[in-house]
Design an enzyme around this catalytic site. Structure first.
Site, PDB file in Angstrom:
ATOM      1  N   LYS A  22      73.831  31.630 -65.625  1.00 56.24           N
ATOM      2  CA  LYS A  22      73.031  32.080 -64.476  1.00 56.24           C
ATOM      3  C   LYS A  22      71.540  32.023 -64.798  1.00 56.24           C
ATOM      4  CE  LYS A  22      72.358  36.641 -63.668  1.00 56.24           C
ATOM      5  NZ  LYS A  22      70.918  36.903 -63.557  1.00 56.24           N
ATOM      6  N   ASN A  23      71.183  32.542 -65.973  1.00 56.40           N
ATOM      7  CA  ASN A  23      69.763  32.646 -66.290  1.00 56.40           C
ATOM      8  C   ASN A  23      69.127  31.296 -66.603  1.00 56.40           C
ATOM      9  OD1 ASN A  23      70.052  35.326 -65.883  1.00 56.40           O
ATOM     10  ND2 ASN A  23      69.807  35.953 -68.029  1.00 56.40           N
ATOM     11  N   ARG A  92      67.030  39.211 -57.448  1.00 59.59           N
ATOM     12  CA  ARG A  92      65.916  39.807 -58.172  1.00 59.59           C
ATOM     13  C   ARG A  92      65.017  38.751 -58.817  1.00 59.59           C
ATOM     14  NH1 ARG A  92      69.254  43.862 -57.550  1.00 59.59           N
ATOM     15  NH2 ARG A  92      68.423  44.952 -55.793  1.00 59.59           N
ATOM     16  N   CYS A 116      64.763  47.300 -59.208  1.00 57.34           N
ATOM     17  CA  CYS A 116      66.167  46.906 -59.207  1.00 57.34           C
ATOM     18  C   CYS A 116      66.953  47.933 -59.972  1.00 57.34           C
ATOM     19  CB  CYS A 116      66.342  45.530 -59.819  1.00 57.34           C
ATOM     20  SG  CYS A 116      66.205  45.502 -61.578  1.00 57.34           S
ATOM     21  N   ARG A 121      60.737  46.552 -62.029  1.00 49.79           N
ATOM     22  CA  ARG A 121      60.642  45.239 -62.667  1.00 49.79           C
ATOM     23  C   ARG A 121      59.296  44.635 -62.287  1.00 49.79           C
ATOM     24  NH1 ARG A 121      66.491  42.621 -63.343  1.00 49.79           N
ATOM     25  NH2 ARG A 121      66.004  41.078 -64.923  1.00 49.79           N
ATOM     26  N   ILE A 123      55.775  42.446 -62.066  1.00 47.96           N
ATOM     27  CA  ILE A 123      55.540  41.001 -62.111  1.00 47.96           C
ATOM     28  C   ILE A 123      54.105  40.703 -62.535  1.00 47.96           C
ATOM     29  CG2 ILE A 123      57.340  40.317 -60.470  1.00 47.96           C
ATOM     30  CD1 ILE A 123      55.025  40.159 -58.382  1.00 47.96           C
ATOM     31  N   ASP A 305      71.330  42.213 -72.218  1.00 48.10           N
ATOM     32  CA  ASP A 305      72.424  41.949 -71.283  1.00 48.10           C
ATOM     33  C   ASP A 305      73.807  42.138 -71.925  1.00 48.10           C
ATOM     34  OD1 ASP A 305      70.529  41.375 -69.414  1.00 48.10           O
ATOM     35  OD2 ASP A 305      70.854  39.211 -69.381  1.00 48.10           O
ATOM     36  N   ARG A 397      77.396  38.395 -58.838  1.00 46.01           N
ATOM     37  CA  ARG A 397      76.064  37.786 -59.018  1.00 46.01           C
ATOM     38  C   ARG A 397      76.020  36.904 -60.259  1.00 46.01           C
ATOM     39  NH1 ARG A 397      72.198  41.777 -60.381  1.00 46.01           N
ATOM     40  NH2 ARG A 397      71.098  39.862 -60.859  1.00 46.01           N
TER      41      ARG A 397
HETATM   42  C1  UD1 Z   1      65.481  37.903 -67.849  1.00 42.01           C
HETATM   43  C2  UD1 Z   1      66.937  37.732 -67.534  1.00 42.01           C
HETATM   44  C3  UD1 Z   1      67.676  39.063 -67.652  1.00 42.01           C
HETATM   45  C4  UD1 Z   1      67.427  39.689 -69.021  1.00 42.01           C
HETATM   46  C5  UD1 Z   1      65.930  39.748 -69.337  1.00 42.01           C
HETATM   47  C6  UD1 Z   1      65.643  40.205 -70.751  1.00 42.01           C
HETATM   48  C7  UD1 Z   1      66.883  35.919 -65.932  1.00 42.01           C
HETATM   49  C8  UD1 Z   1      67.120  35.457 -64.532  1.00 42.01           C
HETATM   50  N1  UD1 Z   1      67.053  37.231 -66.178  1.00 42.01           N
HETATM   51  O1  UD1 Z   1      64.930  38.796 -66.873  1.00 42.01           O
HETATM   52  O2  UD1 Z   1      69.065  38.828 -67.476  1.00 42.01           O
HETATM   53  O3  UD1 Z   1      67.948  40.998 -69.039  1.00 42.01           O
HETATM   54  O4  UD1 Z   1      65.334  38.444 -69.173  1.00 42.01           O
HETATM   55  O5  UD1 Z   1      66.271  39.384 -71.668  1.00 42.01           O
HETATM   56  O6  UD1 Z   1      66.619  35.126 -66.810  1.00 42.01           O
HETATM   57  N2  UD1 Z   1      57.797  42.779 -67.786  1.00 42.01           N
HETATM   58  C9  UD1 Z   1      56.560  43.279 -67.425  1.00 42.01           C
HETATM   59  N3  UD1 Z   1      55.795  42.530 -66.564  1.00 42.01           N
HETATM   60  C10 UD1 Z   1      56.214  41.339 -66.049  1.00 42.01           C
HETATM   61  C11 UD1 Z   1      57.473  40.841 -66.445  1.00 42.01           C
HETATM   62  C12 UD1 Z   1      58.243  41.587 -67.318  1.00 42.01           C
HETATM   63  O7  UD1 Z   1      56.157  44.350 -67.853  1.00 42.01           O
HETATM   64  O8  UD1 Z   1      55.463  40.706 -65.283  1.00 42.01           O
HETATM   65  C13 UD1 Z   1      58.651  43.561 -68.722  1.00 42.01           C
HETATM   66  C14 UD1 Z   1      59.967  44.019 -68.074  1.00 42.01           C
HETATM   67  O9  UD1 Z   1      59.800  45.210 -67.369  1.00 42.01           O
HETATM   68  C15 UD1 Z   1      60.869  44.168 -69.271  1.00 42.01           C
HETATM   69  C16 UD1 Z   1      60.371  43.077 -70.229  1.00 42.01           C
HETATM   70  O10 UD1 Z   1      59.086  42.698 -69.762  1.00 42.01           O
HETATM   71  O11 UD1 Z   1      60.677  45.416 -69.875  1.00 42.01           O
HETATM   72  C17 UD1 Z   1      61.253  41.853 -70.313  1.00 42.01           C
HETATM   73  O12 UD1 Z   1      61.447  41.355 -69.015  1.00 42.01           O
HETATM   74  P1  UD1 Z   1      61.628  39.806 -68.730  1.00 42.01           P
HETATM   75  O13 UD1 Z   1      61.807  39.081 -70.006  1.00 42.01           O
HETATM   76  O14 UD1 Z   1      60.525  39.364 -67.822  1.00 42.01           O
HETATM   77  O15 UD1 Z   1      62.983  39.785 -67.922  1.00 42.01           O
HETATM   78  P2  UD1 Z   1      63.336  38.893 -66.688  1.00 42.01           P
HETATM   79  O16 UD1 Z   1      62.738  37.547 -66.811  1.00 42.01           O
HETATM   80  O17 UD1 Z   1      63.130  39.662 -65.436  1.00 42.01           O
END
Ligand code: UD1
Length: 418
Positions: A22-23, A92, A116, A121, A123, A305, A397
């Site tokens: 998925k990821n 998400r 979520c 979460r 950005i 995960d 999902r």
């Molecule tokens: C991806 C994976 C998810 C996995 C996660 C961590 C996908 C679709 N999803 O999620 O399954 O659990 O990596 O391995 O690939 N953060 C910020 N600001 C941002 C972005 C992230 O502070 O703009 C923080 C998040 O809150 C979190 C950390 O960074 O604490 C890691 O998040 P991130 O690696 O971005 O996860 P995702 O890409 O959302």
């Protein structure tokens, strides 16, 4: 409402090829917007998150053809640059369309993907990356970005998977050379690099913490096979650790699972890793052993995960295991459900203490989120009696027919409309 009926106590036995990740497929689908012609993806898992990504692509004007696990995306006529609030909420990781949209059209209008089930979460790192590539970002009842991306240096304050991918996708469609510093190193990012380079892009370094993108190249269409899902594999291995038996999984690279395999090995499972498969054996007559500490971390650390499924297995073990969740705030929501099955687990902030017990028992439980759902199915297979698992929309999902996968391995699992 559909529910899963799971009767525990039967060891798992058999072999299975794990479906596509998925990821990996979600950013790859978004990346199809950058292609100059049709792209066919193989090993594309049938998941509701994939349906949501395809709906966004359709809405943007792409042609979509699906045949089993092969999907063709034709972006030739795509013209849209906005994703609706409803579509943003449907998945998400819809934020991953930001970079490709901007690169393709010089504009992107999205809404916030929202909090979520894992907690807020943010950005901010995605938006900082877009700004570092010379685009303007306005936040006013949504996210509005304009400008053709130029090369630049993107410094990530933490290695976010999504922000690394968004920066790569934005930079590929822009001009000039981009360096992403402190990039996330997850295997899915390497898969995205392979996909992009197969279409004619020049991306280097994915899998390491500096990724370099040479922008300005016209990408063509092509064909690609998505990598296997290491988290689905981790869930199935945890289910076998909980239930006992022997399973062999193909289609995943064991090196992507090394931290999970190491924990399951320490817990008393026998693990065999070969280039073509991963095999796990657990003698049900012998209890699992607790392991000292499981601490989640960005790749190559223990994946957040896989935390819930491995905890589900260790809930029935000898001794105490400490879990430390360092990635997300609300990632222990499966604990309350495991307790309904008799587990002795206490949490405080980011720490969970699992006091292993002889056996869990069946109960009515609800999947609180995607991986929590996979964890409850794993726990139920090792438990005594029947578990009725609801909240399957979370599970769908990211697991393609979890009940079919588990029953093909000998688990007594069925899905019924209640
Ligand atoms: C991806 C994976 C998810 C996995 C996660 C961590 C996908 C679709 N999803 O999620 O399954 O659990 O990596 O391995 O690939 N953060 C910020 N600001 C941002 C972005 C992230 O502070 O703009 C923080 C998040 O809150 C979190 C950390 O960074 O604490 C890691 O998040 P991130 O690696 O971005 O996860 P995702 O890409 O959302």
């Amino acid at each position: 409402m559909s529910v899963m009926y799971i009767r525990g106590g039967t060891p798992l036995e058999g072999e299975l090829t794990v479906h596509g990740a998925k990821n990996s497929v979600l950013p790859i689908l978004a990346a199809c917007l950058l292609a100059g012609g049709p792209v066919t993806l193989h090993n594309c898992p049938r998941l509701t998150d994939v349906d949501a990504a395809l709906a966004i692509l359709r809405h943007l004007g792409c042609g979509i053809r699906q045949e089993g696990r092969s999907v063709t995306v034709d972006p030739t006529e795509a013209a849209g640059s906005a994703v609706s609030e409803e579509q943003m909420r449907s998945m998400r990781s819809s934020i991953i369309f930001l970079g490709p949209l901007l690169a393709r059209t010089g504009e992107a209008h999205l809404t916030y993907p929202g909090g979520c089930e894992l907690g807020p979460r943010p950005i901010d790192l995605h938006l900082a990356a877009i700004r570092a590539l010379g685009c303007q970002v306005t936040e006013d009842r949504g996210i509005h970005c304009t400008g053709k991306p130029k090369g630049g240096e993107v410094q990530l304050s933490l290695p976010s998977v999504g922000a690394t991918e968004n920066a790569m996708l934005c930079a590929v469609g822009g001009t000039g050379t981009t360096t992403i510093v402190n990039a996330a190193r997850e295997p899915e990012i390497y898969d995205l690099q392979c996909f992009l380079n197969g279409l004619g892009a020049r991306v280097r370094g994915a899998g390491g913490s500096t990724v370099t993108v040479e922008g300005g190249l016209l990408l063509h269409g092509g064909e690609y096979t998505v990598m296997g899902d290491r988290i689905v594999a981790a869930t199935l291995l945890s289910a076998c650790a909980a239930a006992g038996g022997r399973i062999r999984l193909r289609g995943v690279d064991w090196r992507h699972l090394s931290t999970v395999l190491s924990v399951l090995h320490q817990a008393g499972c026998r693990v065999q890793s070969r280039s073509e498969y991963v095999e796990l054996f657990r003698d049900r007559a012998k209890p699992l052993r607790a392991v000292p500490t499981v601490r989640t971390a960005p790749y190559p650390g223990f994946p957040t995960d896989a935390q819930a499924p491995v905890m589900a297995a260790l809930a029935a073990s000898e001794g105490c295991t400490l879990f430390v969740e360092t990635m997300f705030d609300s990632r222990y929501r499966h604990v309350a459900e495991l307790r309904r099955m008799g587990a002795d687990i206490t949490t405080e902030g980011r720490v969970a203490l699992v006091r292993g017990m002889e056996r869990l028992h069946g109960a009515n439980v609800e999947a609180p989120d995607l991986r929590g759902g996979g964890a409850l199915a794993a726990a139920a297979l090792g438990a005594e009696g029947v578990t009725v698992l609801s909240g399957l929309h979370h599970i769908d999902r990211g697991y393609e027919g979890l009940e079919t996968m588990l029953s093909s391995l000998g688990g007594a699992v069925s899905r019924r409309d209640d």
